[in-house]
Design a protein around this motif. Structure first.
Motif, short mmCIF file in Angstrom:
data_model
loop_
_atom_site.label_atom_id
_atom_site.label_comp_id
_atom_site.label_asym_id
_atom_site.label_seq_id
_atom_site.Cartn_x
_atom_site.Cartn_y
_atom_site.Cartn_z
N GLN A 29 35.53 35.62 -38.00
CA GLN A 29 34.86 36.90 -37.80
C GLN A 29 34.88 37.75 -39.08
OE1 GLN A 29 37.12 38.25 -34.33
NE2 GLN A 29 35.30 38.00 -33.04
N PHE B 5 31.84 43.77 -33.35
CA PHE B 5 33.08 42.99 -33.44
C PHE B 5 34.26 43.76 -32.85
CE2 PHE B 5 30.54 40.59 -36.41
CZ PHE B 5 31.05 39.31 -36.35
N MET C 140 41.26 40.35 -35.00
CA MET C 140 40.02 39.75 -35.51
C MET C 140 40.34 38.43 -36.20
SD MET C 140 37.10 41.49 -37.96
CE MET C 140 36.85 42.82 -36.80
#
Length: 265
Positions: free
Chosen positions: A5, A37, A1
């Motif tokens: 984000q 996500f 990630m």
């Protein structure tokens, strides 16, 4: 990630926590966002629970010393919550949560209808004490919802708040303050079980948890500055919106499942 984000997630968690101190249902917002996500479902549930623990602590702090927490019932409510949350957290390891959105949306619609039908509940301080049946029902509901709270938590505090207003005859601010304390224990015991099974993303959980801790403090202070009438309006608005969202998602999932079945056949 990526860093961007994570910042976006933290912003969502901060805003959600401010609003959810009053309305609850934090996980109905935060868990789906984490899934968007591409966080693995079990990791999303477990990491979200860690963040919820910190939010509940932050949300509790403004109420300490304000004499709005039901300290007489609190010890038994905490014991029942701990027992239920342990069972609920263990269910995460073996039970899929696909049917939860429909159950939650129906429950929230019922809460909204009952709240509208009893407009003075939680707004005007009750005279007298609850009946023995209502008192016992309040403790039973605490245990049952504790199971759900340890399992997923989406809508848990919302339903618990409604139960305390209707069964224990608390005002909105009393119910909100008391459920914040209880949710500390519910989220914490579930988090410890998830940690034991190695499904918590500590780095992400602490970042999101810090955002929610701050949001909890802000939300708690906002709650103390509002009247019970305004708390009811905000609560019912949150319930209505989230009931609509979860019901719509449930219908979309059912439609998707039906389409898949037809394709297989």
């Amino acid at each position: 990630m990526t860093v961007i984000q994570i910042i976006m997630l933290a912003a969502v968690f901060l805003i959600a926590s401010i609003i959810s101190v009053i309305g609850g249902s934090t996980s109905l917002i935060t868990v789906p966002v984490m899934l968007e996500f591409r966080v693995e479902p079990r990791t999303a549930l477990a990491t979200n629970m860690l963040a919820l623990t910190l939010m509940s602590i932050g949300g509790t702090l403004p109420f300490i010393g304000k004499k709005v927490i039901d300290t007489l019932r609190l010890p038994l409510l905490i014991v029942l919550t701990l027992a239920g949350s342990i069972l609920g957290a263990l269910l995460v390891l073996i039970v899929p949560s696909k049917s939860m959105p429909l159950i939650i949306s129906i429950s929230m619609i019922a809460v909204a209808v009952l709240s509208i039908a009893n407009r003075n509940a939680g707004v005007v301080p009750s005279v007298g004490i609850p009946s023995r049946i209502a008192e016992i029902a309040g403790y039973i509901v605490t245990f049952v919802l504790g199971i759900y709270g340890g399992f997923f938590s989406g809508g848990y505090v919302t339903l618990l708040t409604a139960a305390y207003i209707m069964l224990f005859r608390m005002t909105f601010i009393q119910a909100i303050a008391t459920t914040k304390v209880i949710n500390v224990f519910s989220s914490l015991v579930a988090t410890l079980i998830f940690i034991k099974h190695g499904i918590v993303d500590y780095q992400l959980g602490m970042i999101l948890g810090l955002a929610m801790f701050i949001g909890g403090i802000i939300g708690g202070r906002m709650t103390l500055s509002l009247s019970n009438a305004w708390l009811q309006r905000i609560y019912l608005t949150v319930v209505g919106i989230l009931a609509f969202i979860t019901l719509r998602k449930s219908q979309q999932q059912n439609h998707s499942t039906s389409t898949t079945n037809l394709t297989i056949e």
